[in-house]
Enzyme design. Structure first.
Site, PDB file in Angstrom:
ATOM      1  N   ARG A 189       5.106  -0.078   0.595  1.00 51.57           N
ATOM      2  CA  ARG A 189       4.359   0.110   1.838  1.00 51.57           C
ATOM      3  C   ARG A 189       3.665   1.461   1.746  1.00 51.57           C
ATOM      4  NH1 ARG A 189       4.749  -4.489   2.835  1.00 51.57           N
ATOM      5  NH2 ARG A 189       5.537  -5.563   4.702  1.00 51.57           N
ATOM      6  N   GLU A 244      -3.973   0.027   6.961  1.00 54.02           N
ATOM      7  CA  GLU A 244      -4.617  -1.099   6.295  1.00 54.02           C
ATOM      8  C   GLU A 244      -5.364  -1.916   7.337  1.00 54.02           C
ATOM      9  OE1 GLU A 244      -1.823  -3.386   4.010  1.00 54.02           O
ATOM     10  OE2 GLU A 244      -1.227  -1.663   2.794  1.00 54.02           O
ATOM     11  N   HIS A 300      -3.908  -4.490  -0.934  1.00 54.96           N
ATOM     12  CA  HIS A 300      -2.750  -5.333  -0.609  1.00 54.96           C
ATOM     13  C   HIS A 300      -2.971  -6.784  -1.065  1.00 54.96           C
ATOM     14  CE1 HIS A 300       0.921  -5.137   2.272  1.00 54.96           C
ATOM     15  NE2 HIS A 300       1.170  -5.902   1.234  1.00 54.96           N
TER      16      HIS A 300
END
Length: 316
Positions: free
Chosen positions: A228, A257, A276
């Site tokens: 993360r 994000e 991601h």
């Protein structure tokens, strides 16, 4: 007196895959919109209401007052209210391991990309320019990697790197031969060419890589984050990359994000941002998730334990 059927609230997106295989006698309430979800979950004992909106997932959980089992395709569920899950005694199964293969492959891809300077090779092709030397001259063979996090993903990263003759040192609570414990790895940071983050997002791991840790790394060390964004102090990382205090960063995750278009990370040549995408670089995610849910549903209806269980007290 006839027992009432078990009620399920499930996103209609996965309906074509699940519906033909569901046992008879269930009360299945499919939904396509968040408004339909809020209505569907009200009576549900079992819920699978994943959404691209984490806020919608939280609202659905809050509305699911009768929920006993929550299933999710997501491995990281740190955005859900842990206190609610604990207070209501909800069993939670997550997507741990569903994306492990593709994420482990992504780590190898990122490391090779940086080692061989492949981004510069691609840019040269776009310019129609023939290079006469390689922009990257590293070999993975003989290098040393520190692997923080030994869950489903970490366990697949290790053998893939060892196949490239990378010496992998694992960090995990339980310890073991050749393994570092959580209080030992910081003192050894200067030994590693690669620092790979595969830890869950918990209060304990938040900001675990900060200015002090970055300063302790080798000047050509590469940090790889598929955990993360919150596990790295991002401003400290930007500063280290700008000063070339470390070699590079391969970041599948960032904070926030999506990363804002004007964020300095985009413009740094030694930052590699992959938005991601690691878990999405496959075509089996929904198939694996659906089959796992069906297996767990059969167990649940028989009164057997489901798995893998997410522990809201630990955050993973």
């Amino acid at each position: 007196m006839t027992a009432r059927p078990v009620t399920l609230a499930i996103s209609g997106l996965i309906r074509p895959m699940l519906e033909p295989h569901l046992p008879a006698g269930l009360d299945v309430r499919w939904f396509m919109t968040h408004e339909e979800a809020l209505e569907a979950v009200a009576e549900a004992e079992i819920g699978w209401f994943d959404s691209n909106s984490k806020e919608d997932m939280v609202r659905s959980l809050m509305a699911a007052k009768k929920l006993k089992w929550l299933n999710s395709i997501y491995a990281g569920l740190d955005f859900l209210p842990m206190d609610v899950l604990i207070e209501r005694g909800i069993t939670v199964t997550n997507g741990a391991g569903i994306n492990a293969i593709t994420i482990a492959e992504y780590v190898v891809m990122g490391m090779l990309n940086i080692a061989k300077g492949y981004r510069e090779v691609v840019r040269a092709q776009e310019r129609h320019e023939w290079l006469f030397d390689s922009p990257g001259k590293r070999e993975l063979a003989g290098s040393k990697a520190l692997l923080l996090g030994y869950g489903a993903i970490g366990k697949l990263i290790q053998p893939r790197l060892e196949a490239f003759d990378v010496e992998v040192t694992v960090v995990r609570r339980s310890g073991g031969e050749g393994v570092l414990r959580p209080h030992e790895w910081r003192a050894r940071l200067g030994e590693f060419d690669w620092v790979i983050l595969a830890v869950p997002a918990t209060p304990e791991t938040e900001g675990m890589i900060g200015a002090a840790e970055l300063a302790a790394m080798k000047s050509d060390a590469v940090i790889v984050n598929i955990a993360r964004g919150s596990v790295i102090d991002q401003p400290a990382l930007v500063q280290a990359l700008e000063k070339k205090a470390i070699g590079a960063a391969f970041l599948d995750v960032t904070t926030p994000e999506p990363l804002p278009a004007d964020h300095p990370l985009w413009s740094l040549d030694n930052a590699h941002i992959t938005m991601h995408l690691s878990g999405r670089a496959q075509d089996k995610m929904f198939l694996r998730s659906g089959q796992r849910f069906l297996d767990n549903l059969a167990k649940y209806l028989r009164g057997e334990p489901v798995a893998p269980v997410f522990d809201p007290r630990l955050g993973y």
